[in-house]
Design a protein around this motif. Structure first.
Motif, short mmCIF file in Angstrom:
data_model
loop_
_atom_site.label_atom_id
_atom_site.label_comp_id
_atom_site.label_asym_id
_atom_site.label_seq_id
_atom_site.Cartn_x
_atom_site.Cartn_y
_atom_site.Cartn_z
N TYR A 110 51.70 -9.35 38.09
CA TYR A 110 51.52 -9.07 36.67
C TYR A 110 50.03 -8.81 36.44
CZ TYR A 110 52.13 -10.16 31.62
OH TYR A 110 52.18 -10.13 30.26
N SER A 127 54.06 -6.36 31.20
CA SER A 127 55.35 -6.76 30.61
C SER A 127 56.11 -5.54 30.11
CB SER A 127 55.13 -7.76 29.47
OG SER A 127 54.23 -7.25 28.52
N LEU A 151 57.94 -14.72 33.19
CA LEU A 151 58.20 -13.28 33.25
C LEU A 151 59.06 -12.94 34.46
CD1 LEU A 151 57.80 -10.40 32.24
CD2 LEU A 151 55.61 -10.34 33.47
N GLU A 198 56.87 -13.67 28.53
CA GLU A 198 56.14 -14.78 29.13
C GLU A 198 56.62 -16.13 28.59
OE1 GLU A 198 51.84 -14.63 29.33
OE2 GLU A 198 51.90 -12.44 29.28
#
Length: 309
Positions: A110, A127, A151, A198
């Motif tokens: 990420y 995301s 996530l 998240e």
């Protein structure tokens, strides 16, 4: 305040600078920015920026990403202490050992991580595009996903892919209280809950929509509903309310009592309008990424941007 904003705008023009700001920055900073966005949008804007100086109003890893994409430009950050609990949950030395223990795995990270972690990665994601990127990996390739376990769990639920997750998280998105959220929804039963991936699974299970900060804004703009409970960092409400001034936006409540009864990132709020001015005036603090790290970290970011087209 207006005078300070005017001086920032004048300095920006004088120095051929652009200001990129994340949605979680305080409202006055968003108001002087050339672009306000989420991690993916900011990455793209940083690469497109036609300026000598990029002032990044966000946290440290975001400014590092801008430097990786723009090695010849001066990247400055209002406060070097503006870090990220998620990025700090993944120390490079420990992550290297983790990778070494699973040498057959492709490493997807990420974007909320340090330049050193990006340099250890095969692909970076945000995301906005994480599900798309994981789906693009051949099914016979095992995946390490880091640093955000929440996530990662969300991506697994959307793709059906088994992934080996690093045990990291964002303290802001883990601060939401399910009990308090249910109570708020009882008071506003006509409100739709929207959440950032998240957040913990039990929060996501209550949501009508799960998506990136930019995705959440698009959702409230296009959805006919007039009331929303927003489960992400409260800074997003400023831009979101500008986009939908006629709609009611309610911040999701946190476990802790605080002045705004919402979730705020202390790191994001370390930047202030005065610090933005001082940073632009003095062109410091400057973000430096060693060349050997930058070159390695650039490859997985470029793969992400290619896959995001």
């Amino acid at each position: 305040m207006n005078s300070l904003k005017e001086r920032i705008l004048a300095l920006k023009k004088e120095k051929n600078a652009v200001i990129l700001a994340h949605y979680y920055q305080e409202a006055p900073i968003q108001d002087v920015a050339d672009y306000v966005g989420d991690s993916l949008g900011l990455s793209i804007e940083a690469m497109k920026a036609d300026a000598d100086i990029i002032l990044f109003a966000g946290v440290h890893f975001m400014a590092e990403t801008a430097k990786i994409l723009n090695p010849t430009k001066k990247i400055i950050l209002p406060d070097l202490k503006a870090g990220c609990s998620l990025a700090e949950s993944c120390p490079p030395d420990l992550f290297q050992k983790f990778i070494d223990q699973h040498p057959d795995h492709i490493v997807i990270t990420y974007v909320n991580c340090s330049a050193e972690i990006k340099a250890l990665s095969d692909i970076v994601c945000t995301s906005s595009n994480a599900v798309k990127i994981v789906k693009a990996v051949p099914k016979d390739r095992p995946i390490i996903f880091a640093p955000d376990k929440n996530l990662g769990k969300y991506i697994i639920s959307k793709t059906g892919r088994g992934m080996l997750l690093w045990d990291g998280s964002c303290f802001v998105h883990e601060a939401f209280s399910l009990d308090k959220l249910i109570e708020v929804h009882k008071l506003h039963p006509d409100a739709k809950i929207i959440a950032h991936p998240e957040s913990e699974t039990h929060i996501l299970e209550t949501a009508s929509y799960i998506g990136s900060t930019a995705g959440m804004i698009d959702y409230v703009k296009t959805n006919p509903n007039n009331k929303f409970i927003v489960a992400t960092e409260a800074g997003i409400l400023h831009k979101m309310q500008q986009e939908v001034p006629h709609k009611i936006l309610i911040p999701a409540p946190t476990k802790e009592d605080n002045t705004c009864a919402c979730s705020e990132c202390g790191y994001m709020k370390m930047n202030t309008l005065q610090k933005v001015y001082d940073c632009l005036l003095n062109e410091t603090p400057e973000i430096i990424v060693p060349a050997y790290i930058r070159e390695k970290a650039l490859l997985p970011i470029e793969r992400m941007l290619e896959l995001s087209k």
